[in-house]
Write a protein that holds these residues in place. Structure first.
Motif, PDB file in Angstrom:
ATOM      1  N   HIS A 246       0.856  -1.169   0.000  1.00  0.00           N
ATOM      2  CA  HIS A 246       0.000   0.000   0.000  1.00  0.00           C
ATOM      3  C   HIS A 246       0.895   1.224   0.000  1.00  0.00           C
ATOM      4  CE1 HIS A 246       0.639   1.674   4.107  1.00  0.00           C
ATOM      5  NE2 HIS A 246       1.250   0.542   4.185  1.00  0.00           N
ATOM      6  N   PRO A 247       0.509   2.399  -0.438  1.00  0.00           N
ATOM      7  CA  PRO A 247      -0.754   2.628  -1.122  1.00  0.00           C
ATOM      8  C   PRO A 247      -0.765   1.929  -2.484  1.00  0.00           C
ATOM      9  CG  PRO A 247       0.660   4.544  -1.315  1.00  0.00           C
ATOM     10  CD  PRO A 247       1.368   3.581  -0.416  1.00  0.00           C
ATOM     11  N   ALA A 248      -1.948   1.857  -3.062  1.00  0.00           N
ATOM     12  CA  ALA A 248      -2.118   1.037  -4.261  1.00  0.00           C
ATOM     13  C   ALA A 248      -1.248   1.484  -5.441  1.00  0.00           C
ATOM     14  CB  ALA A 248      -3.586   1.036  -4.669  1.00  0.00           C
ATOM     15  N   GLY A 249      -0.983   2.773  -5.565  1.00  0.00           N
ATOM     16  CA  GLY A 249      -0.303   3.275  -6.762  1.00  0.00           C
ATOM     17  C   GLY A 249       1.125   2.784  -6.933  1.00  0.00           C
ATOM     18  N   ALA A 250       1.920   2.988  -5.883  1.00  0.00           N
ATOM     19  CA  ALA A 250       3.337   2.648  -5.986  1.00  0.00           C
ATOM     20  C   ALA A 250       3.724   1.765  -4.815  1.00  0.00           C
ATOM     21  CB  ALA A 250       4.177   3.924  -5.998  1.00  0.00           C
ATOM     22  N   TYR A 251       4.198   0.567  -5.121  1.00  0.00           N
ATOM     23  CA  TYR A 251       4.642  -0.332  -4.051  1.00  0.00           C
ATOM     24  C   TYR A 251       6.089  -0.015  -3.689  1.00  0.00           C
ATOM     25  CZ  TYR A 251       0.606  -3.508  -4.236  1.00  0.00           C
ATOM     26  OH  TYR A 251      -0.646  -4.055  -4.147  1.00  0.00           O
ATOM     27  N   GLN A 252       6.337   0.153  -2.376  1.00  0.00           N
ATOM     28  CA  GLN A 252       7.696   0.412  -1.897  1.00  0.00           C
ATOM     29  C   GLN A 252       8.348  -0.896  -1.474  1.00  0.00           C
ATOM     30  OE1 GLN A 252       9.569   3.034   0.259  1.00  0.00           O
ATOM     31  NE2 GLN A 252       8.844   4.793  -0.927  1.00  0.00           N
ATOM     32  N   VAL A 253       9.631  -1.028  -1.759  1.00  0.00           N
ATOM     33  CA  VAL A 253      10.393  -2.220  -1.371  1.00  0.00           C
ATOM     34  C   VAL A 253      11.547  -1.760  -0.480  1.00  0.00           C
ATOM     35  CG1 VAL A 253      11.639  -4.255  -2.198  1.00  0.00           C
ATOM     36  CG2 VAL A 253       9.776  -3.293  -3.566  1.00  0.00           C
ATOM     37  N   PRO A 254      11.314  -1.688   0.845  1.00  0.00           N
ATOM     38  CA  PRO A 254      12.356  -1.130   1.708  1.00  0.00           C
ATOM     39  C   PRO A 254      13.556  -2.053   1.931  1.00  0.00           C
ATOM     40  CG  PRO A 254      10.447  -1.778   3.006  1.00  0.00           C
ATOM     41  CD  PRO A 254      10.065  -1.969   1.566  1.00  0.00           C
ATOM     42  N   LEU A 255      13.445  -3.298   1.506  1.00  0.00           N
ATOM     43  CA  LEU A 255      14.582  -4.207   1.706  1.00  0.00           C
ATOM     44  C   LEU A 255      14.662  -5.225   0.578  1.00  0.00           C
ATOM     45  CD1 LEU A 255      16.877  -5.445   3.486  1.00  0.00           C
ATOM     46  CD2 LEU A 255      15.114  -6.786   4.643  1.00  0.00           C
ATOM     47  N   VAL A 256      15.840  -5.317  -0.031  1.00  0.00           N
ATOM     48  CA  VAL A 256      16.180  -6.415  -0.943  1.00  0.00           C
ATOM     49  C   VAL A 256      17.543  -6.899  -0.497  1.00  0.00           C
ATOM     50  CG1 VAL A 256      16.552  -7.166  -3.322  1.00  0.00           C
ATOM     51  CG2 VAL A 256      15.013  -5.246  -2.866  1.00  0.00           C
ATOM     52  N   MET A 257      17.688  -8.207  -0.274  1.00  0.00           N
ATOM     53  CA  MET A 257      18.991  -8.709   0.190  1.00  0.00           C
ATOM     54  C   MET A 257      19.227 -10.108  -0.357  1.00  0.00           C
ATOM     55  SD  MET A 257      17.998  -9.369   4.163  1.00  0.00           S
ATOM     56  CE  MET A 257      16.567 -10.350   4.603  1.00  0.00           C
ATOM     57  N   MET A 258      20.491 -10.396  -0.581  1.00  0.00           N
ATOM     58  CA  MET A 258      20.854 -11.681  -1.169  1.00  0.00           C
ATOM     59  C   MET A 258      22.266 -12.048  -0.715  1.00  0.00           C
ATOM     60  SD  MET A 258      19.694 -13.999  -3.329  1.00  0.00           S
ATOM     61  CE  MET A 258      18.283 -13.134  -4.024  1.00  0.00           C
ATOM     62  N   SER A 259      22.436 -13.303  -0.349  1.00  0.00           N
ATOM     63  CA  SER A 259      23.758 -13.794   0.032  1.00  0.00           C
ATOM     64  C   SER A 259      24.715 -13.703  -1.149  1.00  0.00           C
ATOM     65  CB  SER A 259      23.627 -15.251   0.476  1.00  0.00           C
ATOM     66  OG  SER A 259      24.867 -15.911   0.357  1.00  0.00           O
ATOM     67  N   CYS A 260      26.000 -13.396  -0.881  1.00  0.00           N
ATOM     68  CA  CYS A 260      26.932 -13.298  -2.007  1.00  0.00           C
ATOM     69  C   CYS A 260      27.221 -14.663  -2.606  1.00  0.00           C
ATOM     70  CB  CYS A 260      28.210 -12.564  -1.609  1.00  0.00           C
ATOM     71  SG  CYS A 260      29.183 -13.396  -0.379  1.00  0.00           S
ATOM     72  N   ARG A 261      26.854 -15.755  -1.896  1.00  0.00           N
ATOM     73  CA  ARG A 261      26.990 -17.087  -2.507  1.00  0.00           C
ATOM     74  C   ARG A 261      26.111 -17.217  -3.743  1.00  0.00           C
ATOM     75  NH1 ARG A 261      26.414 -19.232   2.539  1.00  0.00           N
ATOM     76  NH2 ARG A 261      24.313 -19.885   2.070  1.00  0.00           N
ATOM     77  N   ALA A 262      25.045 -16.390  -3.810  1.00  0.00           N
ATOM     78  CA  ALA A 262      24.105 -16.485  -4.928  1.00  0.00           C
ATOM     79  C   ALA A 262      24.521 -15.587  -6.091  1.00  0.00           C
ATOM     80  CB  ALA A 262      22.707 -16.108  -4.449  1.00  0.00           C
ATOM     81  N   LEU A 263      25.578 -14.808  -5.907  1.00  0.00           N
ATOM     82  CA  LEU A 263      26.031 -13.877  -6.937  1.00  0.00           C
ATOM     83  C   LEU A 263      26.319 -14.635  -8.237  1.00  0.00           C
ATOM     84  CD1 LEU A 263      26.714 -10.802  -6.964  1.00  0.00           C
ATOM     85  CD2 LEU A 263      29.068 -11.421  -6.503  1.00  0.00           C
ATOM     86  N   GLY A 264      25.804 -14.112  -9.350  1.00  0.00           N
ATOM     87  CA  GLY A 264      26.069 -14.734 -10.644  1.00  0.00           C
ATOM     88  C   GLY A 264      25.262 -15.996 -10.903  1.00  0.00           C
ATOM     89  N   ARG A 265      24.249 -16.262 -10.065  1.00  0.00           N
ATOM     90  CA  ARG A 265      23.468 -17.484 -10.246  1.00  0.00           C
ATOM     91  C   ARG A 265      21.996 -17.171 -10.514  1.00  0.00           C
ATOM     92  NH1 ARG A 265      25.049 -21.002  -5.250  1.00  0.00           N
ATOM     93  NH2 ARG A 265      23.890 -22.621  -6.361  1.00  0.00           N
ATOM     94  N   GLY A 266      21.729 -15.928 -10.860  1.00  0.00           N
ATOM     95  CA  GLY A 266      20.384 -15.568 -11.313  1.00  0.00           C
ATOM     96  C   GLY A 266      19.356 -15.339 -10.221  1.00  0.00           C
ATOM     97  N   ALA A 267      19.755 -15.512  -8.945  1.00  0.00           N
ATOM     98  CA  ALA A 267      18.761 -15.473  -7.868  1.00  0.00           C
ATOM     99  C   ALA A 267      18.237 -14.058  -7.605  1.00  0.00           C
ATOM    100  CB  ALA A 267      19.351 -16.072  -6.586  1.00  0.00           C
TER     101      ALA A 267
END
Lengths: 345, 90
Positions: A246-267
């Motif tokens: 919410h709000p409906a118009g624009a979704y906010q993504v306050p966190l994106v995280m990924m282990s560096c083991r997944a780097l280069g593997r498309g995750a």
């Protein structure tokens, strides 16, 4: 907090000297091998730095039952070996401890790498009682971290021999990415990822277990998690995001995280594609990712750019963040064929 | 330091960048990639890993820190935009 212990071999992890064995190779040092196994079970990586031929590492692995995340055997200095291991495992020197029975080796490492914690075998025997060897949370992923790094070493050397493109290799390796909504059982690992990820982290600060537990139950958020596995090994939950619905118009993504083991593997690309798709399906016109802009998380900015997100205007706010966004019209980023989407993880 | 780089400079940089791309991606067919092919997306498929390697090589070879100067990494649109970005700073 110590994330990796680097062991000398002769008269340290082995009860004797590898190259001086006449007819029988020395056995493992029972006490120290036990310490190494205990620390490994807490998610602390174990590695080797030794002036021995590379076969010595395989021998130590066999007699101790340990899976080493990295092994530097050769004739260079211990400090050089430790620097290589730090680069390979992408760890800071202050997250590493080094154990050696030889006073001169310890002195050389202390002098060249002052941030590394340098221990005698006697001190190492007591280390499991020290706070910096006692992580606050221990998850299934952390208990198997050593095996995952060992799998990573096998995967990387297979990738180098393969010769084809990265994408062909990912297919050949049987890469499987599963994305679905996380629940309470994932909260400790989500917290751990928020603490440990840096290169692929948009928020740049830890999220508490309480916060994350509230968000996985919240009707106004989705918390997708990403599991990663292939024929070399199972990395478990490697990444996640928090998206406000919410709000409906624009979704906010306050966190994106990924282990560096997944780097280069498309995750990470798959996770960003999932977020765009989920927001578009829910009727949002735009997705926004506020991202702390640092030298360290350039790989995160690359993934955002690859998914078509841009900061408009291209400015960093006084809090060090820029808001990367994209409209959810036209062609959205696509999920590769080896990604399985589930409702719940 | 000159204000504008000559077209010859940019063309030479494109040729060098193409070689770097082949090395980091292990894809020999990229030796033929056109200067205007998008680097992100299906064309070259640059991702966090190969992108980081490319930026590191660019910094080492030309002393240009693209990530520090270009928040949106627009310079990575294609080999020709990246070459122009570099040529304007060397």
């Amino acid at each position: 907090m110590i994330k990796c212990v680097i062991w000398d071999i002769d008269n340290t992890l082995l009860d004797g000297i590898y190259l001086e064995a006449a007819d029988q190779l020395p056995d493992a040092d029972r006490e120290l091998a036990g310490v190494a196994r205990e620390l490994a079970s807490r998610g602390i990586l174990q590695a080797l730095a030794s002036r021995n031929p590379p076969e010595a590492a395989d021998y130590v692995q066999a007699v101790t039952g340990l899976e080493f995340a990295a092994a530097e055997c050769g004739w260079e200095s211990k400090a050089e070996s430790i620097e290589r291991i730090a680069a390979e495992l992408q760890l800071g020197q202050d997250a590493m401890a080094f154990v050696d029975d030889d006073m001169l080796e310890r002195a050389e490492v202390s002098a060249s790498l002052p941030d590394v914690v340098v221990l005698t075998p006697e001190e190492a025997a007591d280390a499991p009682n020290w706070p910096q060897f006692n992580p606050e949370v221990i998850t299934a992923e952390s208990r198997h971290r050593g095996e995952m790094y060992a799998a990573r070493r096998r995967r990387e050397s297979a990738a180098q021999e393969f010769g084809g493109s990265r994408e062909e290799f990912l297919r050949k390796a049987g890469t499987r990415i599963t994305i679905g909504r996380g629940s309470q059982q994932h909260v400790p690992r989500l917290h751990e990822l928020s603490v440990r990820t840096h290169q692929l982290n948009s928020a740049g600060e830890p999220w508490t277990q309480d916060e994350l537990a509230r968000l996985v139950e919240s009707g106004e958020h989705v918390v997708p998690g990403v599991m990663l596995a292939d024929d070399f090994g199972d990395d478990g939950l490697v990444g996640a995001a928090v998206m406000q619905t919410h709000p409906a118009g624009a979704y906010q993504v306050p966190l994106v995280m990924m282990s560096c083991r997944a780097l280069g593997r498309g995750a990470l690309d798959a996770l960003l594609a999932w977020l765009c798709d989920a927001a578009a399906v829910a009727g949002a016109a735009e997705i926004q990712v506020p991202c702390l802009v640092t030298q360290r998380n350039v790989p995160m900015r690359l993934a955002l750019a690859a998914a078509g997100l841009r900061a408009e205007p291209a400015e960093v706010a006084p809090d060090g963040r820029a808001i990367f966004s994209r409209r959810l019209t036209g062609q959205l980023p696509e999920l590769p064929a080896y990604v399985e989407v589930r409702d719940r993880l | 330091m000159t204000a504008a780089a000559s077209p010859q400079d940019a063309a030479a940089v494109v040729a060098e960048l193409r070689q770097i791309l082949v090395l980091i991606s292990a894809r020999t067919e990229l030796a033929e990639v056109s200067a205007d092919t998008p680097l992100f997306g299906s064309g070259v498929g640059l991702d966090s890993l190969t992108g980081t390697m490319l930026l590191r090589q660019v910094q080492r070879r030309y002393g240009v820190d693209v990530a520090a100067e270009d928040l949106n990494l627009d310079a990575l649109e294609s080999l020709s935009t990246l070459a122009a970005f570099i040529a304007a700073r060397t």
